[in-house]
Write an enzyme that holds these catalytic residues in place. Structure first.
Site, PDB file in Angstrom:
ATOM      1  N   GLN A 259     -53.429  84.465 115.338  1.00 32.19           N
ATOM      2  CA  GLN A 259     -54.174  83.296 114.880  1.00 32.19           C
ATOM      3  C   GLN A 259     -55.624  83.636 114.591  1.00 32.19           C
ATOM      4  O   GLN A 259     -56.242  83.059 113.697  1.00 32.19           O
ATOM      5  CB  GLN A 259     -54.085  82.179 115.914  1.00 32.19           C
ATOM      6  CG  GLN A 259     -52.684  81.644 116.117  1.00 32.19           C
ATOM      7  CD  GLN A 259     -52.017  81.256 114.798  1.00 32.19           C
ATOM      8  OE1 GLN A 259     -52.468  80.348 114.109  1.00 32.19           O
ATOM      9  NE2 GLN A 259     -50.951  81.947 114.442  1.00 32.19           N
ATOM     10  N   HIS A 262     -56.610  84.426 110.985  1.00 34.19           N
ATOM     11  CA  HIS A 262     -56.615  83.377 109.968  1.00 34.19           C
ATOM     12  C   HIS A 262     -58.019  83.035 109.483  1.00 34.19           C
ATOM     13  O   HIS A 262     -58.245  82.815 108.293  1.00 34.19           O
ATOM     14  CB  HIS A 262     -55.982  82.102 110.523  1.00 34.19           C
ATOM     15  CG  HIS A 262     -54.503  82.025 110.341  1.00 34.19           C
ATOM     16  ND1 HIS A 262     -53.911  82.088 109.113  1.00 34.19           N
ATOM     17  CD2 HIS A 262     -53.501  81.868 111.245  1.00 34.19           C
ATOM     18  CE1 HIS A 262     -52.596  81.991 109.258  1.00 34.19           C
ATOM     19  NE2 HIS A 262     -52.324  81.857 110.535  1.00 34.19           N
ATOM     20  N   GLU A 327     -52.815  73.679 119.015  1.00 28.93           N
ATOM     21  CA  GLU A 327     -51.865  73.714 117.905  1.00 28.93           C
ATOM     22  C   GLU A 327     -50.595  74.467 118.301  1.00 28.93           C
ATOM     23  O   GLU A 327     -49.475  74.004 118.068  1.00 28.93           O
ATOM     24  CB  GLU A 327     -52.535  74.390 116.707  1.00 28.93           C
ATOM     25  CG  GLU A 327     -51.653  74.529 115.488  1.00 28.93           C
ATOM     26  CD  GLU A 327     -52.323  75.334 114.388  1.00 28.93           C
ATOM     27  OE1 GLU A 327     -51.824  75.302 113.251  1.00 28.93           O
ATOM     28  OE2 GLU A 327     -53.347  76.021 114.661  1.00 28.93           O
ATOM     29  N   HIS A 328     -50.758  75.656 118.877  1.00 26.54           N
ATOM     30  CA  HIS A 328     -49.630  76.470 119.330  1.00 26.54           C
ATOM     31  C   HIS A 328     -49.805  76.812 120.805  1.00 26.54           C
ATOM     32  O   HIS A 328     -50.898  77.201 121.214  1.00 26.54           O
ATOM     33  CB  HIS A 328     -49.550  77.799 118.557  1.00 26.54           C
ATOM     34  CG  HIS A 328     -49.613  77.664 117.077  1.00 26.54           C
ATOM     35  ND1 HIS A 328     -50.763  77.921 116.348  1.00 26.54           N
ATOM     36  CD2 HIS A 328     -48.675  77.313 116.169  1.00 26.54           C
ATOM     37  CE1 HIS A 328     -50.520  77.737 115.063  1.00 26.54           C
ATOM     38  NE2 HIS A 328     -49.273  77.359 114.925  1.00 26.54           N
ATOM     39  N   ASP A 361     -44.032  80.533 112.384  1.00 29.56           N
ATOM     40  CA  ASP A 361     -44.753  80.435 111.117  1.00 29.56           C
ATOM     41  C   ASP A 361     -43.846  80.651 109.918  1.00 29.56           C
ATOM     42  O   ASP A 361     -44.187  80.238 108.803  1.00 29.56           O
ATOM     43  CB  ASP A 361     -45.881  81.472 111.069  1.00 29.56           C
ATOM     44  CG  ASP A 361     -47.131  81.003 111.794  1.00 29.56           C
ATOM     45  OD1 ASP A 361     -47.259  79.793 112.045  1.00 29.56           O
ATOM     46  OD2 ASP A 361     -47.979  81.849 112.112  1.00 29.56           O
ATOM     47  N   HIS A 420     -49.015  27.636 107.084  1.00 28.39           N
ATOM     48  CA  HIS A 420     -47.984  28.433 107.751  1.00 28.39           C
ATOM     49  C   HIS A 420     -46.979  27.509 108.442  1.00 28.39           C
ATOM     50  O   HIS A 420     -45.757  27.663 108.310  1.00 28.39           O
ATOM     51  CB  HIS A 420     -48.616  29.357 108.802  1.00 28.39           C
ATOM     52  CG  HIS A 420     -49.239  30.592 108.255  1.00 28.39           C
ATOM     53  ND1 HIS A 420     -50.333  30.580 107.436  1.00 28.39           N
ATOM     54  CD2 HIS A 420     -48.910  31.906 108.425  1.00 28.39           C
ATOM     55  CE1 HIS A 420     -50.681  31.821 107.126  1.00 28.39           C
ATOM     56  NE2 HIS A 420     -49.822  32.651 107.710  1.00 28.39           N
TER      57      HIS A 420
END
Length: 429
Positions: A259, A262, A327-328, A361, A420
């Site tokens: 990661q 990235h 996230e992971h 992934d 109504h």
């Protein structure tokens, strides 16, 4: 890289700072994006051409169709090496199978009062998918976005992808062919998100926009939410590995770097109860990162945002994991299920020593478009539901209205809404 110990007196204070660190864009990005969106909304294709030349060094033709020809996508797919084609096809097959199992069921029933109730699910008409270019040209992300949309039943699937200096990743084109994409536009950045949302003379607008991108793309999606639906506002990638000392430190180091490579703003965190193992992992990160072609990015991420947390017992890990809402999350321990049972906030969890995040992934099946920046506290990864909406329906006969109508009249009168109340009263007579 930080090193924290839960036994230290100031641990909670330091850990809270880590949790609060957003690692995302600030006000300058928001202002720039706001200006770009306004330009595209008012000037359409002219603004798209201007921004594409400015940011991508690519001149779009003044006349004619800007779309990338589907035949070029087919040619890119046909030109793949056999093993690479098989890998893409395996990934597509597994992603499709996983997301087909997500399709929701319609409901239609009559309750005790005789009221027919239910809901039906339908796909949006058109979806726009953003596929990054340049450093982050990922055919895997195209599959992860396009296949759930197709499974959901989206009729028109549109891709926007930047083409720096007119160059486009052939694997992206091949994946677009495999996924059955309808249109591909060589446009990137916030201007592409604006074009998909507002539409231009050339590009018809869509209903939902999904897909990862840089800070400008994420901010554009944030600002345009409501004009279109979006999957999420994604920030820099992150991984949390909870590991005991029985792991191979090389394996865990590689997982952390998967990661970190990235983005310089990505974050990799190790939680372990073994300080000797932690030092070994740290050393392995140094050795492995030096050999990566992505070394500059990975090292910047690890040095600026990397973290090792030494706990006295791994039973402390779930509380920390839930605060981070990563996230992971990898659970590289003997009994991952016991820890998994206590983890409430995570984009995706990888159970056991033989389940590296990188498998998720590409070929596992679940979507890799996941919430970042602690958004896993309240949101989920991309699914077919991001391309669908639920419509409820109600049907009453006279008997059913007689049973529940008077209560509706009473509530409408209490709220001071006589029309109504009257619309129900007239039917009760």
């Amino acid at each position: 890289m930080q090193w924290l110990r839960t036994s230290d007196a100031d641990f909670e204070k330091k850990f809270a700072r880590v949790v609060a660190d957003r690692r995302e864009s600030g006000g300058d990005v928001a202002k720039t994006v706001y200006s770009i969106l306004g330009d595209v909304r008012s000037s359409g294709d002219e603004a798209l051409a201007e921004y594409t030349e400015r940011y991508d060094d690519f001149t779009l033709p003044e006349s004619g169709d800007w779309r990338i020809d589907p035949d070029r996508c087919r040619a890119a797919f046909d030109a793949l090496d056999a093993d690479l084609r098989e890998a893409l096809e395996l990934a597509a097959q597994r992603i499709r199978a996983y997301h087909e199992a997500q399709l929701p069921e319609n409901r239609d029933y009559t309750d005790d009062a005789g009221v027919r109730l239910g809901a039906k699910w339908t796909a949006v008409d058109a979806a726009g998918l953003y596929v990054p270019g340049g450093r982050a040209a990922y055919p895997s992300s195209l599959l992860m976005n396009a296949i759930p949309a197709k499974v959901a039943g989206v009729e028109r699937l549109v891709i926007a992808t930047p083409t720096p200096r007119g160059e486009i990743n052939e694997l992206v084109l091949a994946a677009a062919h495999l996924a059955g994409v309808d249109e591909i536009w060589p446009i990137g950045g916030a201007q592409a998100i604006a074009a998909l949302a507002y539409g231009t003379k050339r590009i018809q607008p869509v209903d939902v926009i999904t897909g990862p991108g840089n800070a400008f793309v994420a901010e554009a999606k944030r600002q345009l939410y409501g004009v279109v639906g979006i999957d999420m506002v994604a920030g820099p990638s992150e991984i949390l590995v909870i590991a005991d000392g029985k792991n191979d430190p090389d394996w865990i180091a590689a997982d952390l770097l998967s990661q970190a490579e990235h983005d310089p703003a990505a974050q990799s965190i190790l939680i372990t109860d073994d300080p000797v193992f932690a030092r070994e992992v740290e050393d392995c990160v140094d050795v492995q990162s030096a050999m990566l072609s992505t070394n500059k990015t990975a090292r910047a991420s690890w040095q600026s945002h990397g973290l090792i947390v030494e706990v006295t017992n791994l039973s402390e890990a779930p509380r920390l994991a839930n605060a981070l809402a990563a996230e992971h999350i990898e659970l590289a321990v003997d009994d991952p299920e016991s820890l998994f049972a206590e983890i409430r906030h995570a984009g995706s969890v990888f159970l056991g020593r033989m389940t590296p995040e990188a498998v998720g992934d590409y070929v596992a099946g679940p979507n890799h478009v996941l919430p970042t920046g602690r958004r896993a506290r309240f949101s989920s990864g991309l699914s077919v539901l991001d391309f669908m909406k639920r419509t409820s329906f109600i049907a009453l006969d006279k008997g059913a209205l007689d049973k529940i109508g008077p209560a509706a009249v009473r509530l409408a009168e209490m709220e001071g809404l006589p029309a109504h109340a009257k619309s129900v009263k007239l039917r009760l007579k």
